[in-house]
Design an enzyme around this catalytic site. Structure first.
Site, short mmCIF file in Angstrom:
data_model
loop_
_atom_site.label_atom_id
_atom_site.label_comp_id
_atom_site.label_asym_id
_atom_site.label_seq_id
_atom_site.Cartn_x
_atom_site.Cartn_y
_atom_site.Cartn_z
N LYS A 22 0.83 -1.21 0.00
CA LYS A 22 0.00 0.00 0.00
C LYS A 22 0.87 1.26 0.00
CE LYS A 22 -2.68 2.57 3.46
NZ LYS A 22 -1.58 3.34 4.06
N ASN A 23 1.84 1.32 0.93
CA ASN A 23 2.57 2.57 1.09
C ASN A 23 3.55 2.86 -0.06
OD1 ASN A 23 1.13 3.06 3.37
ND2 ASN A 23 2.78 2.55 4.80
N CYS A 116 -5.37 8.04 8.85
CA CYS A 116 -5.84 7.55 10.15
C CYS A 116 -5.55 8.56 11.25
CB CYS A 116 -5.13 6.24 10.50
SG CYS A 116 -5.78 4.83 9.61
N ARG A 121 0.28 14.19 13.37
CA ARG A 121 0.72 13.98 11.98
C ARG A 121 0.90 15.26 11.16
NH1 ARG A 121 -2.10 8.77 9.37
NH2 ARG A 121 0.01 8.36 8.67
N PRO A 122 1.72 16.19 11.65
CA PRO A 122 1.96 17.41 10.87
C PRO A 122 2.77 17.11 9.60
CG PRO A 122 3.45 17.32 12.75
CD PRO A 122 2.54 16.12 12.86
N ASP A 304 3.58 0.25 12.15
CA ASP A 304 2.36 -0.29 11.54
C ASP A 304 2.11 -1.75 11.94
OD1 ASP A 304 1.92 2.12 10.37
OD2 ASP A 304 2.44 1.51 8.34
N ARG A 397 -8.98 -0.32 3.81
CA ARG A 397 -8.08 0.68 3.23
C ARG A 397 -6.67 0.14 3.04
NH1 ARG A 397 -7.07 5.46 6.40
NH2 ARG A 397 -5.37 5.42 4.92
C1 UD1 Z 1 4.09 6.56 6.50
C2 UD1 Z 1 3.10 5.44 6.27
C3 UD1 Z 1 2.50 4.97 7.59
C4 UD1 Z 1 3.60 4.63 8.58
C5 UD1 Z 1 4.62 5.75 8.69
C6 UD1 Z 1 5.80 5.40 9.57
C7 UD1 Z 1 2.23 6.07 4.08
C8 UD1 Z 1 1.08 6.54 3.28
N1 UD1 Z 1 2.04 5.96 5.40
O1 UD1 Z 1 3.33 7.62 7.05
O2 UD1 Z 1 1.70 3.82 7.32
O3 UD1 Z 1 3.01 4.44 9.86
O4 UD1 Z 1 5.11 6.10 7.39
O5 UD1 Z 1 6.42 4.25 9.11
O6 UD1 Z 1 3.27 5.75 3.55
N2 UD1 Z 1 6.16 14.03 11.11
C9 UD1 Z 1 6.29 15.35 11.45
N3 UD1 Z 1 6.39 16.26 10.42
C10 UD1 Z 1 6.39 15.90 9.12
C11 UD1 Z 1 6.27 14.53 8.79
C12 UD1 Z 1 6.16 13.60 9.82
O7 UD1 Z 1 6.30 15.72 12.62
O8 UD1 Z 1 6.48 16.77 8.25
C13 UD1 Z 1 5.98 13.02 12.20
C14 UD1 Z 1 4.58 12.40 12.11
O9 UD1 Z 1 3.63 13.19 12.78
C15 UD1 Z 1 4.78 11.07 12.78
C16 UD1 Z 1 6.22 10.71 12.38
O10 UD1 Z 1 6.84 11.93 12.00
O11 UD1 Z 1 4.69 11.19 14.17
C17 UD1 Z 1 6.30 9.71 11.26
O12 UD1 Z 1 5.78 10.26 10.09
P1 UD1 Z 1 6.19 9.81 8.64
O13 UD1 Z 1 7.41 8.96 8.66
O14 UD1 Z 1 6.17 11.01 7.76
O15 UD1 Z 1 4.98 8.88 8.27
P2 UD1 Z 1 3.94 9.08 7.11
O16 UD1 Z 1 4.67 9.33 5.83
O17 UD1 Z 1 2.86 9.98 7.53
#
Ligand code: UD1
Length: 417
Positions: A22-23, A116, A121-122, A304, A397
């Site tokens: 998926k990701n 989710c 999640r910023p 995950d 999803r």
């Molecule tokens: C992706 C995956 C999700 C997985 C996660 C961590 C997708 C669509 N989703 O989510 O299933 O759980 O990786 O392996 O690929 N953060 C910030 N600022 C940012 C970006 C991230 O503070 O600009 C924080 C997030 O709030 C979170 C952490 O960093 O607490 C991890 O986020 P990130 O690695 O970006 O995960 P996603 O890409 O959202």
């Protein structure tokens, strides 16, 4: 709203095939807009997020043909228009259009992405990086308008190795003049999958899968072809199910190197398995031992799989401790697990204790998020009696044909509207 009903305690045997990740797939579709005209993406999972991404791409006038699990994309008549909120909020990955459209057109307008509800999640790292490449970012209510006359490559240091930001900045950097270097990049396999697609399009990307990625920007791309890697989280979920209920259950489509952290933990708690080629054989294991788990970025234990693993640990003897370091609100599944008979206790906001082994009893539960829903589904498979999971759209999803796959190996599971 759909509902999943499970009659628990049936042993599972036969073979289950793992779908495309998926990701990876949710990033590869937006990445496809960067190809010259045409691209092919093989092994795309049949999940709701993909349906929504296709809708967004069709709105941008990409012609998409689906055959089996392959997508044939023609973007020769593509246009750049604002992406409406009703589509972008359906999933988190809609934010990959930010990087891709910014690189291709120098402009993107999109509402805040969804996903989710497992914490704040910023997307500040994405935004700050676009700005560092020379883009102007305006936020009007929940709409992002990102523009750039010229993107210019530079070295960007990430405060945290975000998966999404690494991919989004790779995409944006393809449209920048010169070389962009991402320091402290995420190293998840999904990033390697996206990089291989970009490389296939003729874009020079070096270092994907390491902490330092270099991208040479170019607008001269070719047509691109890529195959989605097997889903390591779906693999892990079926492995956990196999450890609880398998009878020589075969799981096909395993990439061992993507699953090392999980496999190490499984061995620690007393689970045996065999891997031959891309197929794992696993049977129900007794006398599981408690363990401690800390979620980390790849190659650490994946957040995950934390919730599915919690269900497994309800069957292990002793007190297990899980520390969740990626998200601040990822224990919501434990409320219903406890209602089914588990003993879990949120010690601090990011620390969970699980006392086992406990016999679980089927009851009515509610999926609050994708992997939390998977955790309840696993609980339903091992519980005595009937479990009904409401809000199961969350589970659908992320897990392609999950009820059909489980039925084919002997589970009594149904989905009803
Ligand atoms: C992706 C995956 C999700 C997985 C996660 C961590 C997708 C669509 N989703 O989510 O299933 O759980 O990786 O392996 O690929 N953060 C910030 N600022 C940012 C970006 C991230 O503070 O600009 C924080 C997030 O709030 C979170 C952490 O960093 O607490 C991890 O986020 P990130 O690695 O970006 O995960 P996603 O890409 O959202």
């Amino acid at each position: 709203m759909s509902k999943i009903t499970i009659e628990g305690q049936h042993l599972l045997s036969g073979e289950v095939n793992i779908s495309g990740a998926k990701n990876s797939a949710v990033a590869l579709l937006p990445a496809a807009v960067l190809s010259n005209k045409k691209s092919v993406i093989y092994n795309v999972p049949e999940i709701k997020d993909i349906d929504y991404l296709i809708k967004i791409m069709e709105l941008l006038n990409c012609k998409i043909e689906q055959k089996d699990n392959n997508l044939y994309i023609d973007n020769s008549e593509m246009i750049n228009i604002p992406i409406p909120e009703e589509l972008s909020v359906q999933m988190r990955a809609s934010y990959y259009f930010m990087g891709a459209l910014l690189a291709k057109y120098g402009k993107v307008e999109i509402s805040f992405p969804g996903g989710c509800n497992i914490g704040a999640r910023p997307i500040d790292i994405h935004i700050k990086s676009f700005e560092e490449l020379g883009a102007k970012v305006e936020i009007l209510k929940n709409r992002y308008i990102i523009t750039a006359d010229n993107l210019v490559g530079k070295t960007i240091y990430f405060d945290f190795p975000s998966v999404g930001a690494t991919i989004n900045v790779m995409l944006a950097a393809t449209g920048a003049k010169g070389t962009t270097i991402i320091e402290n990049a995420a190293m998840e396999p999904e990033i390697v999958n996206v990089a291989s697609f970009l490389i296939n399009m003729g874009i020079k990307v070096r270092g994907a899968g390491t902490k330092r990625i270099e991208i040479d920007g170019t607008k001269k791309t070719k047509n691109g072809v890529v195959e989605v890697f097997p889903d390591r989280i779906e693999s892990g979920t079926y492995i956990i199910i196999g450890a609880l209920l398998g009878e020589n259950l075969k799981i096909k489509g395993i990439i061992k190197e993507h699953l090392e952290a999980l496999l190490f933990k499984l061995e620690e708690i007393g689970i045996e398995y065999e891997i031959e080629g891309d197929t794992m054989t696993i049977s129900k294991c007794n006398n599981l031992k408690a363990t401690n788990i800390k979620t980390l970025v790849f190659p650490g234990f994946p957040t995950d799989l934390q919730q599915p693993m919690t269900t497994l640990l309800t069957q292990a003897k002793g007190i297990s401790v899980i520390e969740e370091t990626i998200y601040e609100n990822r224990f919501k599944n434990t409320y219903d697990l406890n209602r089914m008979g588990a003993i879990t206790n949120i010690v601090t906001l990011n620390k969970l204790e699980i006392k086992g082994p406990r016999k679980l009893k089927g009851t009515k539960v509610i999926a609050t998020d994708l992997r939390g829903g998977a955790s309840l589904l696993i609980a339903g498979l091992i519980a005595d009696g009937i479990t009904e999971i409401d809000n199961c759209e969350y589970i659908l999803r992320g897990y392609s044909h999950i009820t059909t796959k489980l039925r084919s190996i002997g589970a009594k599971i149904e989905i009803t509207e």
